[in-house]
Design a protein around this motif. Structure first.
Motif, PDB file in Angstrom:
ATOM      1  N   ASN A   1      45.223  37.271  40.036  1.00 34.08           N
ATOM      2  CA  ASN A   1      46.068  37.974  39.060  1.00 34.08           C
ATOM      3  C   ASN A   1      45.495  39.341  38.720  1.00 34.08           C
ATOM      4  O   ASN A   1      46.225  40.328  38.576  1.00 34.08           O
ATOM      5  CB  ASN A   1      46.209  37.134  37.785  1.00 34.08           C
ATOM      6  CG  ASN A   1      47.114  35.937  37.981  1.00 34.08           C
ATOM      7  OD1 ASN A   1      47.917  35.905  38.902  1.00 34.08           O
ATOM      8  ND2 ASN A   1      46.977  34.943  37.124  1.00 34.08           N
TER       9      ASN A   1
ATOM     10  N   ARG B   1      46.055  41.703  41.642  1.00 35.42           N
ATOM     11  CA  ARG B   1      47.457  42.132  41.695  1.00 35.42           C
ATOM     12  C   ARG B   1      47.735  43.206  40.647  1.00 35.42           C
ATOM     13  O   ARG B   1      48.463  44.168  40.899  1.00 35.42           O
ATOM     14  CB  ARG B   1      48.387  40.930  41.505  1.00 35.42           C
ATOM     15  CG  ARG B   1      48.581  40.081  42.756  1.00 35.42           C
ATOM     16  CD  ARG B   1      49.760  39.141  42.589  1.00 35.42           C
ATOM     17  NE  ARG B   1      49.523  38.141  41.565  1.00 35.42           N
ATOM     18  CZ  ARG B   1      48.997  36.940  41.805  1.00 35.42           C
ATOM     19  NH1 ARG B   1      48.662  36.612  43.037  1.00 35.42           N
ATOM     20  NH2 ARG B   1      48.811  36.065  40.832  1.00 35.42           N
TER      21      ARG B   1
ATOM     22  N   SER C   1      46.150  29.351  33.875  1.00 37.28           N
ATOM     23  CA  SER C   1      45.547  29.420  35.208  1.00 37.28           C
ATOM     24  C   SER C   1      44.547  28.294  35.416  1.00 37.28           C
ATOM     25  O   SER C   1      44.365  27.812  36.537  1.00 37.28           O
ATOM     26  CB  SER C   1      44.859  30.771  35.410  1.00 37.28           C
ATOM     27  OG  SER C   1      43.852  30.981  34.429  1.00 37.28           O
TER      28      SER C   1
END
Length: 394
Positions: free
Chosen positions: A88, A91, A226
């Motif tokens: 994440n 990204r 997560s």
């Protein structure tokens, strides 16, 4: 975090060692690696167009010039670089760099080398909503995240950006003073809310059983979304796993890999089977026939089949939001307001707000480095417990 400059230094050291030890060169008769011709300096990374526009590669451009055995080692180093931050985070870094470089391109400017004046203009454009493609002005938190991403990207390219430079710091201070808003925290779901949310889930389907286990483990463990989907059934079962569970008589031990290392979370048995995280987990594993690999997976085939793929962490946020709305949590608010109140963090905040134990236990359970961070999660627990108005004599 292993920065690109550090990796280039490591790479050059490997090259020097190989040059000083002829026996370490490639076997006789092997093809000369590209870029090794006389007169070409291959000891220094040569930035490519891709490196200038996209997320930088963790390997120098001339990595093929290494002997075979060092090339394998370089490949392993590249793998370590890639897992130094979460998917994440990577990204987000890549998306923010693309946003910045696209704005520079439209202005006819080059993002390299870093320019504090240019970055100051960019964050001003973000705050004023004049960046093409943005539907509205970026919030202060978004601008600060974009700035952090730029600093990281520049550091990977060996050209650090000083965010404390006056051209950046002064503009950012003005943006904060003008546009900063109070923090918007997600609503905590309390035990009575969790019970109501569980009633909204279908116990007769695999999807419903999976969602029950996710809600209860996420709440009782105080886990991030997560961390919930990153769990495996056992240790060292998948490459992308972030932890695993161990079932004991009195509960389960959840071992998690976080930003600061590994930690263990104890999740005890509940007072009733209907709200017991351990019972919910065992029921899901048994009926889904899962004994190895990712703990929480996609349910396919109209809710009858369980796929091998790990569930995306965004599904946790959608689950919490959907179940809270269906259960009527915070019914005093409008539908639009309620939709913005709940997300995956509602589970973590809910445990911190409702656990009537010493604050130190909650802090350790959540893995917080400070008690102050734990208090940010306690939405309702300590309000008006200490009344300084009366204590002052009024």
């Amino acid at each position: 975090m292993l920065h690109y400059r550090m990796f280039c230094t490591l790479y050059r050291s490997m090259r020097e060692i190989a040059a000083q030890n002829p026996q370490m060169d490639a076997p006789e008769g092997s093809a000369q690696p590209p870029g090794s011709e006389e007169g070409v300096d291959i000891s220094r990374p040569q930035p490519s167009a891709d490196m200038r526009r996209d997320l930088p590669s963790p390997l120098p451009a001339e990595s093929a010039a290494l002997p075979a055995h060092l090339e394998r080692l370089a490949g392993r180093a590249r793998d370590y670089v890639e897992v130094a931050s979460s998917a994440n985070t990577r990204r987000a870094y890549q998306s923010d760099w693309k946003h910045f470089s696209g704005w520079c391109r439209r202005q006819g400017l080059d993002p390299l080398p870093p320019s504090p004046q240019l970055v100051g203009l960019y964050i001003t454009a973000c705050a004023s909503g004049t960046v093409s493609g943005d539907k509205k002005a970026n919030s202060v938190s978004t601008i600060e995240r974009r700035l952090s991403s730029l600093c990281w990207n520049y550091a990977q390219r060996g050209t650090p950006l000083d965010r404390k430079d006056r051209h950046i710091a002064t503009v950012l201070a003005g943006i904060r003073n003008t546009h900063a808003a109070p923090p918007r925290q997600k609503e905590a779901v309390l035990p009575e809310d969790i019970r109501a949310m569980l009633e909204m889930l279908d116990r007769g389907t695999l999807r419903g059983l999976r969602d029950r286990a996710m809600l209860l483990i996420g709440f009782a463990g105080g886990l991030r979304r997560s961390e919930i989907v990153g769990l495996d059934v056992g240790r060292d079962q998948t490459e992308d796993g972030r932890g695993w569970v161990e079932v004991l008589d009195k509960g389960m031990i959840v071992t998690l890999r976080g930003k600061t290392g590994w930690r263990e979370v104890e999740i005890g048995r509940g007072s009733a089977d209907a709200t017991c995280p351990l019972v919910a987990l065992q029921t899901w594993l048994k009926l889904a026939r899962i004994s190895h690999g990712p703990l929480f997976r996609r349910v396919t085939g109209r809710g009858k089949d369980v796929g091998p793929e790990r569930l995306n962490d965004r599904e946790v946020a959608r689950l919490v939001k959907r179940a809270a709305l269906a259960a009527g949590v915070r019914g005093d608010l409008s539908a639009g307001e309620r939709a913005q109140k709940f997300a995956g963090h509602s589970l973590r905040a809910g445990l911190a707000s409702s656990a009537e134990v010493d604050e130190r236990h909650v802090q350790r359970h959540l893995g917080h480095a400070s008690a102050e961070m734990t208090r940010r999660y306690q939405r309702r627990r300590d309000r008006f417990r200490v009344n300084l108005t009366k204590a002052a004599g009024l």
